[in-house]
Motif scaffolding. Structure first.
Motif, PDB file in Angstrom:
ATOM      1  N   GLY A  60       1.247 -10.093  -6.209  1.00 23.27           N
ATOM      2  CA  GLY A  60      -0.142  -9.744  -6.473  1.00 23.27           C
ATOM      3  C   GLY A  60      -0.718 -10.616  -7.554  1.00 23.27           C
ATOM      4  O   GLY A  60      -0.029 -11.438  -8.164  1.00 23.27           O
TER       5      GLY A  60
ATOM      6  N   LYS B 299       4.629  -1.326  -3.603  1.00 20.41           N
ATOM      7  CA  LYS B 299       3.335  -1.550  -2.971  1.00 20.41           C
ATOM      8  C   LYS B 299       3.410  -2.686  -1.955  1.00 20.41           C
ATOM      9  O   LYS B 299       2.639  -2.725  -1.010  1.00 20.41           O
ATOM     10  CB  LYS B 299       2.275  -1.895  -4.030  1.00 20.41           C
ATOM     11  CG  LYS B 299       1.907  -0.750  -4.947  1.00 20.41           C
ATOM     12  CD  LYS B 299       0.682  -1.082  -5.785  1.00 20.41           C
ATOM     13  CE  LYS B 299       0.868  -2.331  -6.623  1.00 20.41           C
ATOM     14  NZ  LYS B 299      -0.335  -2.616  -7.468  1.00 20.41           N
ATOM     15  N   ASN B 300       4.365  -3.589  -2.157  1.00 22.35           N
ATOM     16  CA  ASN B 300       4.479  -4.762  -1.298  1.00 22.35           C
ATOM     17  C   ASN B 300       5.602  -4.601  -0.300  1.00 22.35           C
ATOM     18  O   ASN B 300       6.590  -3.911  -0.546  1.00 22.35           O
ATOM     19  CB  ASN B 300       4.738  -6.006  -2.146  1.00 22.35           C
ATOM     20  CG  ASN B 300       3.728  -6.147  -3.267  1.00 22.35           C
ATOM     21  OD1 ASN B 300       3.939  -5.619  -4.346  1.00 22.35           O
ATOM     22  ND2 ASN B 300       2.642  -6.837  -3.020  1.00 22.35           N
TER      23      ASN B 300
ATOM     24  N   VAL C   2      -3.293  -7.550  -3.904  1.00 23.92           N
ATOM     25  CA  VAL C   2      -1.910  -7.204  -3.573  1.00 23.92           C
ATOM     26  C   VAL C   2      -1.530  -7.996  -2.326  1.00 23.92           C
ATOM     27  O   VAL C   2      -2.224  -7.941  -1.312  1.00 23.92           O
ATOM     28  CB  VAL C   2      -1.738  -5.696  -3.318  1.00 23.92           C
ATOM     29  CG1 VAL C   2      -0.291  -5.389  -2.929  1.00 23.92           C
ATOM     30  CG2 VAL C   2      -2.126  -4.901  -4.555  1.00 23.92           C
TER      31      VAL C   2
END
Length: 363
Positions: free
Chosen positions: A215, A322-323, A235
């Motif tokens: 990100g 989140k990734n 992101v």
């Protein structure tokens, strides 16, 4: 007296810093109040993109040739000293005939990428590279095709010495400036458009990434157009759902002669609990070899409860990045702990005091 740029009709650009705070549980970022950076710089000039490596800082500054009333951009150095950033000096290859801007200094401080409209380019602004040989900076070298085009290439950012991110309106895209990436390891690299939502029909540029490449930030005028550029948080490869994770569950018994030894935990029940709603979402079980597979239906904050006669029902928070990750294999270790005997006389009406069982999720 208000200082207004005659081209944009807006105030002159200045440099600011802001403190970034990251929530250790959710990973979400929050931001403090912007503060001026380098207050001693002349407010009657634009101060733009900046790059730092070690004790060296290089930034873009506008200059006005009073004889021709022509405004150009140049690069200037600062050195970190005891009293902050000092010793302002021009970049060796500055010129009054063309503009240099958007510097990117490699982490070792030996390679400098920047944007210029100097003669001999492919048209518009091109991206150049100069290297430091210990005494001076080499003559800037155009990165050539296919990176540079007859249009404008700008805002270079190098990720881990191998991948160039830059903005261009000369490659096919969504409109205006789009953000592209290309490998610096190839003689004739493929230039790849970063796609929506990073790119829009407006100007999108200035992508920078964190050390993990997961990100960062970009600038865009997608909200209002014109010269109204805003900073956006980005992101990369956002996690998609439903997501299936798998792995093996082990357990450890403190009574064992080898405290670091592990055994697989077969036929254990695994319960996925939504921490936000405190509700059971899904469940699975380990097979004879301790292997499991569990589906995560949607994005939230979770914990796992592992139920087995050998270990009881320990729980642990389950962090979903989140990734996207290349794999979702997990090694979960349960630490079995015994009842703790009370030192006072036992009252049959009281339940035994149980030491907290712990569980550890190891990527």
């Amino acid at each position: 007296i208000t200082n207004i740029d005659r081209v944009t009709g807006q105030s002159f650009q200045s440099l600011y810093t802001v403190e970034v705070k990251v929530d250790s549980i959710t990973g979400r970022q929050s931001y403090g109040k912007p503060k001026p950076f380098l207050k001693e710089l002349d407010e009657k000039l634009h101060h733009g993109p900046v790059s730092v490596a070690g004790n060296n800082l290089i930034f873009t500054r506008s200059s006005l040739d009073k004889s021709t009333n022509k405004s150009i951009l140049q690069l200037f150095w600062l050195t970190r000293g005891k009293d902050g950033w000092v010793d302002q000096r021009p970049f060796q290859h500055n010129s009054t005939e063309y503009s240099l801007s958007y510097p990117f200094l490699s982490p070792d401080g030996k390679s400098l990428y920047f944007v210029a409209d100097m003669p001999g380019g492919f048209g518009g602004t091109d991206i150049y590279k100069s290297t430091f040989n210990g005494d001076q900076w080499s003559i800037p070298k155009n990165l050539g095709r296919p990176i540079n085009t007859i249009g404008d290439e700008t805002a270079p950012f190098i990720y881990r010495e191998h991948t160039l991110y830059f903005a261009s309106n000369g490659h096919g895209g969504f409109g205006g400036l789009d953000i592209f990436k290309a490998s610096l390891d190839e003689v004739s690299p493929e230039v790849e458009n970063m796609g929506f939502p990073i790119n829009t029909a407006f100007d999108d540029f200035g992508l920078t990434l964190n050390q993990h490449g997961s990100g960062g930030y970009l600038a865009s005028n997608r909200a209002k157009g014109g010269f109204n550029d805003d900073i956006y948080e980005v992101v990369i490869d956002l996690q998609s759902y439903p997501l299936t994770i798998s792995g093996i569950i082990y357990y450890n018994d403190p009574d064992w002669t080898k405290p670091d030894s592990l055994e697989i935990l077969p036929l254990a029940r695994i319960i996925l609990v939504d921490n936000v709603t405190n509700s059971y979402v899904n469940e699975a079980a380990t097979d004879q070899h301790g292997k499991f597979s569990l589906e995560i239906p949607y994005s939230s904050q979770y914990k796992l409860k592992v139920s087995s006669e050998r270990v009881g029902e320990p729980t642990v928070s389950l962090e979903i990045p989140k990734n996207k990750k290349l794999h979702n294999d997990h090694k979960i270790v349960v630490f079995k702990e015994k009842y703790q005997q009370s030192t006072k006389e036992h009252d049959p009406r009281e339940q035994p005091v149980v030491r907290k069982r712990t569980i550890r999720n190891i990527e």
